[in-house]
Scaffold this motif. Structure first.
Motif, PDB file in Angstrom:
ATOM      1  N   HIS A 132      48.202  69.047  55.748  1.00 23.03           N
ATOM      2  CA  HIS A 132      48.466  67.930  55.007  1.00 23.03           C
ATOM      3  C   HIS A 132      48.717  67.190  55.846  1.00 23.03           C
ATOM      4  CE1 HIS A 132      51.241  65.205  52.726  1.00 23.03           C
ATOM      5  NE2 HIS A 132      52.157  65.152  53.428  1.00 23.03           N
ATOM      6  N   TRP A 133      49.210  67.488  56.947  1.00 21.64           N
ATOM      7  CA  TRP A 133      49.244  65.922  57.570  1.00 21.64           C
ATOM      8  C   TRP A 133      47.678  65.868  59.187  1.00 21.64           C
ATOM      9  CZ3 TRP A 133      54.283  68.016  56.939  1.00 21.64           C
ATOM     10  CH2 TRP A 133      55.259  67.572  56.366  1.00 21.64           C
ATOM     11  N   GLY A 134      47.387  66.857  58.680  1.00 21.87           N
ATOM     12  CA  GLY A 134      46.384  66.987  59.665  1.00 21.87           C
ATOM     13  C   GLY A 134      45.239  66.334  59.319  1.00 21.87           C
ATOM     14  N   ARG A 135      44.696  65.902  58.068  1.00 20.86           N
ATOM     15  CA  ARG A 135      44.161  64.921  57.442  1.00 20.86           C
ATOM     16  C   ARG A 135      43.906  63.565  57.991  1.00 20.86           C
ATOM     17  NH1 ARG A 135      46.067  65.385  51.542  1.00 20.86           N
ATOM     18  NH2 ARG A 135      47.731  64.497  52.671  1.00 20.86           N
ATOM     19  N   ALA A 136      45.008  62.701  58.097  1.00 14.79           N
ATOM     20  CA  ALA A 136      45.395  61.632  59.510  1.00 14.79           C
ATOM     21  C   ALA A 136      45.059  61.296  60.314  1.00 14.79           C
ATOM     22  CB  ALA A 136      46.942  60.963  58.888  1.00 14.79           C
ATOM     23  N   ARG A 190      38.075  67.653  55.590  1.00 10.27           N
ATOM     24  CA  ARG A 190      37.495  68.423  56.337  1.00 10.27           C
ATOM     25  C   ARG A 190      37.667  69.557  57.339  1.00 10.27           C
ATOM     26  NH1 ARG A 190      32.737  67.979  56.828  1.00 10.27           N
ATOM     27  NH2 ARG A 190      31.324  69.793  55.032  1.00 10.27           N
ATOM     28  N   ALA A 191      37.548  68.612  58.625  1.00  9.86           N
ATOM     29  CA  ALA A 191      38.333  69.076  59.872  1.00  9.86           C
ATOM     30  C   ALA A 191      39.606  69.597  59.427  1.00  9.86           C
ATOM     31  CB  ALA A 191      37.944  68.547  60.743  1.00  9.86           C
ATOM     32  N   ALA A 192      40.362  68.974  59.076  1.00  8.54           N
ATOM     33  CA  ALA A 192      41.959  69.597  58.997  1.00  8.54           C
ATOM     34  C   ALA A 192      42.339  71.239  57.773  1.00  8.54           C
ATOM     35  CB  ALA A 192      43.229  68.613  58.356  1.00  8.54           C
ATOM     36  N   PHE A 193      40.957  70.771  56.522  1.00 10.22           N
ATOM     37  CA  PHE A 193      40.840  71.979  56.289  1.00 10.22           C
ATOM     38  C   PHE A 193      40.652  72.947  56.901  1.00 10.22           C
ATOM     39  CE2 PHE A 193      38.752  74.991  53.355  1.00 10.22           C
ATOM     40  CZ  PHE A 193      39.747  75.362  52.283  1.00 10.22           C
ATOM     41  N   LEU A 194      39.934  73.039  57.933  1.00  8.40           N
ATOM     42  CA  LEU A 194      39.153  73.880  58.878  1.00  8.40           C
ATOM     43  C   LEU A 194      40.246  74.330  59.715  1.00  8.40           C
ATOM     44  CD1 LEU A 194      37.047  75.759  60.007  1.00  8.40           C
ATOM     45  CD2 LEU A 194      36.235  73.885  61.140  1.00  8.40           C
ATOM     46  N   GLY A 195      41.466  73.810  60.075  1.00 13.76           N
ATOM     47  CA  GLY A 195      41.769  73.557  61.427  1.00 13.76           C
ATOM     48  C   GLY A 195      42.990  74.444  60.690  1.00 13.76           C
ATOM     49  N   ALA A 196      43.357  74.178  59.635  1.00 22.26           N
ATOM     50  CA  ALA A 196      44.458  75.340  58.668  1.00 22.26           C
ATOM     51  C   ALA A 196      43.531  76.579  58.475  1.00 22.26           C
ATOM     52  CB  ALA A 196      44.796  74.026  57.461  1.00 22.26           C
ATOM     53  N   ALA A 197      42.455  76.835  58.339  1.00 17.78           N
ATOM     54  CA  ALA A 197      42.172  78.354  57.886  1.00 17.78           C
ATOM     55  C   ALA A 197      41.887  79.141  59.160  1.00 17.78           C
ATOM     56  CB  ALA A 197      40.802  78.155  57.765  1.00 17.78           C
ATOM     57  N   MET A 245      51.747  75.459  70.065  1.00 15.63           N
ATOM     58  CA  MET A 245      51.167  74.332  70.167  1.00 15.63           C
ATOM     59  C   MET A 245      49.856  75.113  69.707  1.00 15.63           C
ATOM     60  SD  MET A 245      53.243  74.337  72.420  1.00 15.63           S
ATOM     61  CE  MET A 245      52.967  75.635  73.941  1.00 15.63           C
ATOM     62  N   TYR A 246      49.339  75.624  68.602  1.00 17.70           N
ATOM     63  CA  TYR A 246      48.252  76.390  67.996  1.00 17.70           C
ATOM     64  C   TYR A 246      48.212  75.041  67.003  1.00 17.70           C
ATOM     65  CZ  TYR A 246      47.542  80.888  70.384  1.00 17.70           C
ATOM     66  OH  TYR A 246      48.229  82.212  71.133  1.00 17.70           O
ATOM     67  N   PRO A 247      49.091  74.679  65.919  1.00 17.53           N
ATOM     68  CA  PRO A 247      48.727  73.588  64.634  1.00 17.53           C
ATOM     69  C   PRO A 247      47.472  72.609  66.186  1.00 17.53           C
ATOM     70  CG  PRO A 247      50.899  73.911  64.501  1.00 17.53           C
ATOM     71  CD  PRO A 247      49.881  75.052  65.688  1.00 17.53           C
ATOM     72  N   PRO A 248      47.981  71.924  66.627  1.00 15.60           N
ATOM     73  CA  PRO A 248      46.584  70.920  67.454  1.00 15.60           C
ATOM     74  C   PRO A 248      45.772  71.439  68.751  1.00 15.60           C
ATOM     75  CG  PRO A 248      48.702  71.266  68.849  1.00 15.60           C
ATOM     76  CD  PRO A 248      48.942  72.224  67.337  1.00 15.60           C
ATOM     77  N   LEU A 249      45.755  72.502  68.465  1.00 12.75           N
ATOM     78  CA  LEU A 249      44.394  73.025  69.232  1.00 12.75           C
ATOM     79  C   LEU A 249      43.401  73.633  67.676  1.00 12.75           C
ATOM     80  CD1 LEU A 249      46.166  75.606  71.642  1.00 12.75           C
ATOM     81  CD2 LEU A 249      44.829  73.540  72.462  1.00 12.75           C
ATOM     82  N   MET A 250      43.636  73.826  67.224  1.00 15.97           N
ATOM     83  CA  MET A 250      42.861  74.240  66.173  1.00 15.97           C
ATOM     84  C   MET A 250      42.596  73.416  65.183  1.00 15.97           C
ATOM     85  SD  MET A 250      43.056  77.542  65.845  1.00 15.97           S
ATOM     86  CE  MET A 250      43.938  78.079  66.890  1.00 15.97           C
ATOM     87  N   LEU A 251      43.471  72.113  65.535  1.00 15.02           N
ATOM     88  CA  LEU A 251      43.131  70.829  64.702  1.00 15.02           C
ATOM     89  C   LEU A 251      41.617  70.070  65.575  1.00 15.02           C
ATOM     90  CD1 LEU A 251      46.050  69.167  63.129  1.00 15.02           C
ATOM     91  CD2 LEU A 251      44.068  70.481  61.766  1.00 15.02           C
ATOM     92  N   ALA A 283      34.272  70.790  65.668  1.00 11.80           N
ATOM     93  CA  ALA A 283      33.246  71.157  64.609  1.00 11.80           C
ATOM     94  C   ALA A 283      32.377  70.391  63.520  1.00 11.80           C
ATOM     95  CB  ALA A 283      33.117  72.983  63.981  1.00 11.80           C
ATOM     96  N   MET A 284      33.616  69.570  63.038  1.00 12.15           N
ATOM     97  CA  MET A 284      32.957  68.969  61.853  1.00 12.15           C
ATOM     98  C   MET A 284      32.394  67.750  62.296  1.00 12.15           C
ATOM     99  SD  MET A 284      33.535  69.976  58.991  1.00 12.15           S
ATOM    100  CE  MET A 284      34.181  71.033  57.809  1.00 12.15           C
TER     101      MET A 284
END
Length: 553
Positions: A115-119, A124-131, A334-340, A346-347
């Motif tokens: 949700h907040w990663g989109r901004a 698309r990258a926020a979806f990949l990061g969350a997955a 710290m994993y959410p920002p690393l994944m994002l 990648a995107m």
């Protein structure tokens, strides 16, 4: 499958897809894994005692006050148990209702990342990061453990998401969002004390130093926001201070928290660099993509979104590396920002290749994780129970398929596809390990097997009529019930049986000789009702527990 992977980040129902992915990854083993030692059973038992006693202020394990962590997770677990019992789908004697807050916390953390990663990095990258985040081994494990860390992860992800919105678009940050930020911080404190606010504060300080400005902080409305957080946390802190006459703060701060900072508490010491090394496995299968994205993230550090994510990661990571007590899940916030960051690289169609050494480390971690999971699944039934399990062998073809597809996408230069494929193809790997192997073992689950033997030999026996010597793991008390008597040694076990008729005692192999000697001295005829042989994995030793009752004279 390739077309599906391309379309998935563009789905019209991204949250629904992420929820489905999370459930497929996390539900195997959720209901069937027995209660684990030690933290899970301690937390669950303390919450059960809240439900049984109706005392929702003090945290107790058996007869002892458990003055280590705040009450938030126990309230959440107690509420989950009440709901399960009201709906008739579970009971306080089962472990899975206590795990529900962990599963919900992990789910909310993944959705908050999207949700907040989109901004911060784009949709698309926020979806990949969350997955990718949902598939990380450490998060999958935490959803199966009834303790604080997955719920804390959710509050940190939400608080930092709101903080990121305030940083990027202060002119559009509303009072409602500010209230949400401070309320989430309050919940974070009730879950695990200062950890959540620490991550937020370190990020704020880092951004203010890097930007040489901090006017955007005004939109957080701290003048009434800080009192709002205090309104959330102070009632219980005042109540627990009164109920324990201040012992909670002395033991939680002076005993638990400072012990973790100054020394490797409970043998969990690790050197600086520990979290970098464990990240390669803890973040499986996403670590390979994160490693490739980090150099580009550092080059792009002047971009506000990237700058914020780096400020989230770096100072808190350094603090966790400096603290003496280390466990892989401590770095989970710290994993959410690393994944994002990994997903953003990648995107990016203009991405620059990562250094070759980073690429090879990532490939090594990917192969090691998949091969390790599958081989461990295949070998565990034999190592633990001396049997070959055909279900456990299914992990080998699952790992082969995983590596064939993911490495193929990497070789073709399609990292985003590789990341999504890794998240999806991790499902059968985790399913084999968590549903097909671990719950079907017998040796590690000593406590539940003792409880089953006791229920067979003495159905309906009150917990206070049962004592155990030589095995005091928390799973034993959770399995046999509050009131189970933890006996100091074999001598105490013989005395326990002799004091009142109808009692039963389980005696470990190391205490057997002392038990028999004391029983003989007292003229007690102890009749063996059965035995449980297993493996105490917290102490790393084989154990045999024999169940005795006093024979009629």
């Amino acid at each position: 499958m390739r077309d599906a992977l391309d379309r998935l980040p563009e789905t019209r129902w991204p949250r629904l897809c992420l929820c489905l992915l999370c459930l497929l990854l996390w539900l195997p083993g959720f209901f069937t894994l027995p209660p684990g030692d030690r933290d899970e059973s301690r937390f669950a038992q303390a919450s059960r005692q809240m439900v049984e006693s109706g005392d929702y202020v003090r945290i107790r394990y058996g007869e002892e006050d458990r003055n280590k962590k705040p009450v938030g997770i126990h309230w959440a677990q107690s509420a989950s148990v009440h709901v399960a019992e009201a709906l008739g789908i579970g009971s306080r004697d089962q472990i899975w209702p206590y795990r529900v807050p962990s599963l919900l916390g992990a789910l909310l953390g993944v959705l908050a990342t999207f949700h907040w990663g989109r901004a911060l990095v784009g949709r698309r990258a926020a979806f990949l990061g969350a997955a990718m985040l949902a598939s990380c081994l450490v998060l999958v494990v935490e959803t199966h453990i009834a303790k604080t860390d997955a719920a804390l992860f959710a509050t940190v992800a939400a608080a930092m998401g709101l903080l990121g919105r305030a940083y990027l678009t202060p002119g559009h940050f509303s009072a409602r969002q500010a209230a949400g930020f401070w309320l989430v911080l309050g919940l974070s404190i009730l879950l695990k004390g200062p950890i959540g606010p620490m991550v937020v504060a370190l990020a704020v300080v880092t951004l203010c130093i890097a930007d040489r400005a901090g006017r955007w902080l005004r939109v957080l409305r701290p003048a009434w926001g800080i009192p709002l957080t205090l309104l959330v946390v102070l009632p219980w802190f005042v109540a627990i201070g009164i109920a324990t006459e201040g012992r909670f703060f002395a033991e939680a701060v002076g005993g638990d928290m400072l012990a973790k900072v100054n020394s490797g508490e409970e043998a969990h010491w690790g050197p600086p660099g520990y979290y970098i090394l464990t990240f390669l496995i803890a973040a499986f299968p996403a670590a390979f993509l994160v490693l490739r994205g980090l150099p580009g993230a550092w080059r792009d550090r002047m971009h506000p979104g990237t700058r914020f994510l780096l400020a989230w990661i770096i100072p808190s990571w350094l603090v966790f590396e400096a603290v003496a007590t280390k466990l892989p899940h401590y770095s989970l916030p710290m994993y959410p920002p690393l994944m994002l960051l990994g997903a953003a690289w990648a995107m990016d169609p203009l991405r620059r290749p990562a250094p070759a050494w980073l690429r090879w480390i990532g490939i090594f971690a990917l192969v090691l994780g998949a091969a390790g999971l599958s081989i461990a699944s295949a070998l565990l039934p034999y190592l633990a129970d001396r049997r070959i399990d055909l279900v456990a062998l299914l992990g080998l073809p699952a790992a082969a398929l995983f590596l064939w597809v993911v490495l193929g996408e990497i070789r073709r230069g399609r990292p985003a596809r590789a990341g999504l494929a890794a998240a999806v193809l991790a499902i059968p790997l985790y399913a084999v390990a968590l549903e097909g192997v671990l719950p079907r073992l017998t040796a590690p689950w000593v406590g539940p097997r003792v409880a089953a033997l006791l229920a067979e030999r003495a159905p309906g026996l009150p917990p206070a009529q049962f004592g155990v010597a030589g095995y005091h793991e928390p799973s034993q008390m959770f399995a046999t019930g509050t009131g189970t008597v933890l006996l100091r040694n074999g001598t105490a076990a013989a005395a326990f049986l002799a004091e009142a008729p109808g009692r039963y005692a389980a005696v470990g192999d190391r205490d057997l000789a002392a038990f028999q000697a004391e029983a003989q001295r007292r003229g007690l005829t102890a009749q063996e009702e059965g035995s449980v042989e297993g493996y105490n994995y917290t102490r790393g030793r084989h154990i045999v527990l024999r169940l005795f009752r006093a024979a009629a004279p």
